[in-house]
Design a protein around this motif. Structure first.
Motif, PDB file in Angstrom:
ATOM      1  N   MET A   1       0.974  -1.216   0.021  1.00 33.96           N
ATOM      2  CA  MET A   1       0.057  -0.050  -0.142  1.00 33.96           C
ATOM      3  C   MET A   1       0.796   1.320  -0.038  1.00 33.96           C
ATOM      4  SD  MET A   1      -2.949  -1.371  -0.104  1.00 33.96           S
ATOM      5  CE  MET A   1      -4.172   0.008   0.407  1.00 33.96           C
ATOM      6  N   LEU A   2       0.570   2.380  -0.734  1.00 33.28           N
ATOM      7  CA  LEU A   2       1.232   3.265  -0.775  1.00 33.28           C
ATOM      8  C   LEU A   2       0.370   4.570  -0.286  1.00 33.28           C
ATOM      9  CD1 LEU A   2       2.187   3.784  -4.482  1.00 33.28           C
ATOM     10  CD2 LEU A   2       3.607   2.893  -2.795  1.00 33.28           C
ATOM     11  N   GLY A   3       1.112   5.512   0.629  1.00 38.86           N
ATOM     12  CA  GLY A   3       0.356   6.547   1.192  1.00 38.86           C
ATOM     13  C   GLY A   3       0.177   7.776  -0.027  1.00 38.86           C
ATOM     14  N   VAL A   4      -0.904   7.958  -0.191  1.00 41.85           N
ATOM     15  CA  VAL A   4      -1.495   9.010  -1.445  1.00 41.85           C
ATOM     16  C   VAL A   4      -1.413  10.470  -0.874  1.00 41.85           C
ATOM     17  CG1 VAL A   4      -3.016   9.516  -3.101  1.00 41.85           C
ATOM     18  CG2 VAL A   4      -2.381   7.000  -2.688  1.00 41.85           C
ATOM     19  N   ALA A   5      -2.214  10.494   0.435  1.00 47.98           N
ATOM     20  CA  ALA A   5      -2.482  11.837   1.034  1.00 47.98           C
ATOM     21  C   ALA A   5      -2.972  11.757   2.361  1.00 47.98           C
ATOM     22  CB  ALA A   5      -3.463  12.568   0.289  1.00 47.98           C
ATOM     23  N   GLN A   6      -2.585  12.804   3.195  1.00 45.52           N
ATOM     24  CA  GLN A   6      -3.217  12.877   4.700  1.00 45.52           C
ATOM     25  C   GLN A   6      -3.516  14.241   4.759  1.00 45.52           C
ATOM     26  OE1 GLN A   6      -0.099  11.510   7.482  1.00 45.52           O
ATOM     27  NE2 GLN A   6       1.081  13.536   7.182  1.00 45.52           N
ATOM     28  N   PHE A   7      -4.524  14.438   5.616  1.00 43.66           N
ATOM     29  CA  PHE A   7      -5.108  15.465   6.075  1.00 43.66           C
ATOM     30  C   PHE A   7      -5.313  15.634   7.388  1.00 43.66           C
ATOM     31  CE2 PHE A   7      -6.506  14.192   1.965  1.00 43.66           C
ATOM     32  CZ  PHE A   7      -6.178  15.251   1.123  1.00 43.66           C
ATOM     33  N   PHE A   8      -4.958  16.961   8.169  1.00 42.47           N
ATOM     34  CA  PHE A   8      -5.152  17.159   9.703  1.00 42.47           C
ATOM     35  C   PHE A   8      -6.387  18.025   9.620  1.00 42.47           C
ATOM     36  CE2 PHE A   8      -0.487  16.049   9.197  1.00 42.47           C
ATOM     37  CZ  PHE A   8      -0.487  15.468  10.385  1.00 42.47           C
ATOM     38  N   CYS A  29      -3.438   0.534  -3.034  1.00 44.40           N
ATOM     39  CA  CYS A  29      -2.470  -0.558  -3.824  1.00 44.40           C
ATOM     40  C   CYS A  29      -2.498   0.069  -5.386  1.00 44.40           C
ATOM     41  CB  CYS A  29      -3.170  -1.738  -3.623  1.00 44.40           C
ATOM     42  SG  CYS A  29      -2.185  -3.047  -5.004  1.00 44.40           S
ATOM     43  N   PRO A  30      -1.427   0.363  -5.869  1.00 46.23           N
ATOM     44  CA  PRO A  30      -1.184   0.722  -7.186  1.00 46.23           C
ATOM     45  C   PRO A  30      -1.431  -0.254  -8.294  1.00 46.23           C
ATOM     46  CG  PRO A  30       0.829   0.506  -6.258  1.00 46.23           C
ATOM     47  CD  PRO A  30       0.037   0.070  -5.273  1.00 46.23           C
ATOM     48  N   ASN A  31      -2.126  -1.248  -8.023  1.00 47.70           N
ATOM     49  CA  ASN A  31      -2.476  -2.216  -8.966  1.00 47.70           C
ATOM     50  C   ASN A  31      -3.879  -1.723  -9.434  1.00 47.70           C
ATOM     51  OD1 ASN A  31      -0.092  -4.294  -9.444  1.00 47.70           O
ATOM     52  ND2 ASN A  31      -0.355  -4.013  -7.068  1.00 47.70           N
ATOM     53  N   GLU A  32      -4.307  -2.486 -10.539  1.00 51.61           N
ATOM     54  CA  GLU A  32      -5.692  -2.459 -11.026  1.00 51.61           C
ATOM     55  C   GLU A  32      -6.566  -3.341 -10.206  1.00 51.61           C
ATOM     56  OE1 GLU A  32      -7.999  -0.349 -14.210  1.00 51.61           O
ATOM     57  OE2 GLU A  32      -5.997  -0.137 -13.381  1.00 51.61           O
ATOM     58  N   HIS A  33      -7.603  -2.847  -9.599  1.00 50.03           N
ATOM     59  CA  HIS A  33      -8.701  -3.576  -8.969  1.00 50.03           C
ATOM     60  C   HIS A  33      -9.994  -3.456  -9.127  1.00 50.03           C
ATOM     61  CE1 HIS A  33      -5.660  -5.226  -5.753  1.00 50.03           C
ATOM     62  NE2 HIS A  33      -5.066  -4.061  -6.194  1.00 50.03           N
ATOM     63  N   ILE A  38     -16.104   0.104 -10.054  1.00 54.87           N
ATOM     64  CA  ILE A  38     -15.041   0.809 -10.924  1.00 54.87           C
ATOM     65  C   ILE A  38     -13.990  -0.082 -10.962  1.00 54.87           C
ATOM     66  CG2 ILE A  38     -15.944   3.113 -10.517  1.00 54.87           C
ATOM     67  CD1 ILE A  38     -13.569   3.572  -8.997  1.00 54.87           C
ATOM     68  N   TRP A  39     -12.920   0.173 -12.023  1.00 53.69           N
ATOM     69  CA  TRP A  39     -11.515  -0.422 -11.860  1.00 53.69           C
ATOM     70  C   TRP A  39     -10.427   0.689 -11.511  1.00 53.69           C
ATOM     71  CZ3 TRP A  39     -10.124  -5.398 -12.532  1.00 53.69           C
ATOM     72  CH2 TRP A  39     -10.991  -6.260 -13.208  1.00 53.69           C
ATOM     73  N   GLY A  40      -9.640   0.235 -10.640  1.00 53.08           N
ATOM     74  CA  GLY A  40      -8.787   1.212 -10.282  1.00 53.08           C
ATOM     75  C   GLY A  40      -8.084   0.656  -8.911  1.00 53.08           C
ATOM     76  N   PRO A  41      -7.069   1.704  -8.335  1.00 57.91           N
ATOM     77  CA  PRO A  41      -6.651   1.553  -7.052  1.00 57.91           C
ATOM     78  C   PRO A  41      -7.385   0.915  -6.043  1.00 57.91           C
ATOM     79  CG  PRO A  41      -6.259   3.767  -7.460  1.00 57.91           C
ATOM     80  CD  PRO A  41      -7.313   3.119  -8.487  1.00 57.91           C
ATOM     81  N   ALA A  42      -6.725  -0.198  -5.476  1.00 55.22           N
ATOM     82  CA  ALA A  42      -7.618  -0.585  -3.994  1.00 55.22           C
ATOM     83  C   ALA A  42      -7.403   0.466  -2.958  1.00 55.22           C
ATOM     84  CB  ALA A  42      -7.329  -1.794  -3.563  1.00 55.22           C
TER      85      ALA A  42
END
Length: 224
Positions: A1-8, A29-33, A38-42
Motif C-alpha cells: 500500500m502506498l501513502g497517497v495523501a493525509q489531512f489534519f 494499492c497501485p495495481n488495477e482492482h 469501477i476499476w482502479g487502485p484498491a
C-alpha cells in the motif's frame, strides 16, 4: 500500500472526522482492482488520533516509489504512483452540476451552455483538479445514485483526485493566477498542470464519497 495523501483536522475542518479523530490518511494499492463498480487502485481510508501516534517512523514509510517506477513488472502501471508534492489548499465557491438542479433551471443552463460552449460547466460551476468536498461532475456517465452500503443514505463527495488541475475549457477560470504565465512548452507547466503525475480513468478523476451519517460506514467511488 502506498501513502497517497493525509489531512489534519486543524487544516481542513470541513472533513467530517469521526469523534476523537483528527488525522485522515489515504492509502492505496497501485495495481488495477475491481472495487465497487469501477476499476482502479484498491483504497483504504484510515482515521487516526494524532495523540495516539507515539511510535513515528523516522525513515520513508511504505514502498520506495522510485524503485517501483523502475520495476514496472510489479505494478499495473506508473499512473497510480503519485509524485510527492505539497498541498497549497485554497477555499473556493462552486455550484452544482446541472443535472443536480431543478429541471427548469437545468434546461435553462443547458441551453445557455450550448450557446456559450460550456461557460457554466467549465467556468462557473465545478472546480477541476484535486479537492476536498464540493460538487461532483457527472460529464462521463450522467448522474447516478451512490447510497451508503450500511444505511442507504446518499453519500457526499469527500475527496477528488484528478489527473490534471485544469483543462483547455476550465483553464481560463481555474488555473491559479501564479501559474498563468506558464506555457505548455515550459517544463514547469507540466509540474503545475499535473502535479501528482496520476492518470485516473484515462485522464479523468476519482472521487471518494462518504456517508453523511457516519464516515465509519465506509465509502463509495466514481471515476469521471
Amino acid at each position: 500500500m502506498l501513502g497517497v495523501a493525509q489531512f489534519f483536522k486543524r487544516d481542513i475542518p470541513e472533513i467530517p472526522f469521526p469523534e476523537g479523530k483528527d488525522l485522515l490518511q489515504l492509502l492505496w494499492c497501485p495495481n488495477e482492482h475491481q472495487q465497487q463498480d469501477i476499476w482502479g487502485p484498491a483504497i483504504q481510508l484510515i482515521w487516526r488520533h494524532t495523540a495516539d501516534l507515539t511510535d513515528v517512523a523516522t525513515g520513508p514509510a511504505g514502498p520506495d516509489v522510485a524503485a517501483l517506477r523502475s520495476d514496472m513488472a510489479t505494478i499495473a502501471g506508473e499512473y497510480y504512483l503519485p509524485r510527492p508534492c505539497v498541498l497549497h489548499p485554497e477555499r473556493v465557491t462552486e455550484y452544482p452540476y446541472s443535472e443536480e438542479l431543478p429541471a427548469d433551471l437545468e434546461a435553462a443552463l443547458d441551453e445557455w451552455d450550448a450557446e456559450t460552449e460550456g461557460d457554466y460547466q467549465c467556468l462557473l460551476s465545478i472546480a477541476p483538479g484535486c479537492k476536498i468536498g464540493g460538487w461532483e461532475s457527472w460529464h462521463l456517465t450522467d448522474m447516478y445514485e451512490l447510497p451508503c452500503n450500511v444505511c442507504g443514505t446518499e453519500t457526499e463527495p469527500l475527496l477528488k483526485l484528478a489527473s490534471s488541475e485544469w483543462d483547455g475549457g476550465s483553464g481560463p477560470r481555474w488555473q491559479p493566477l501564479e501559474e498563468r504565465h506558464l506555457t505548455s512548452d515550459e517544463p514547469e507547466y507540466q509540474d503545475a498542470h499535473e502535479p501528482t503525475a496520476l492518470n485516473l480513468g484515462r485522464w479523468g478523476a476519482l472521487t471518494i464519497f462518504l456517508c453523511p451519517m457516519s464516515p465509519e460506514h465506509g465509502f463509495r467511488m466514481t471515476i469521471q
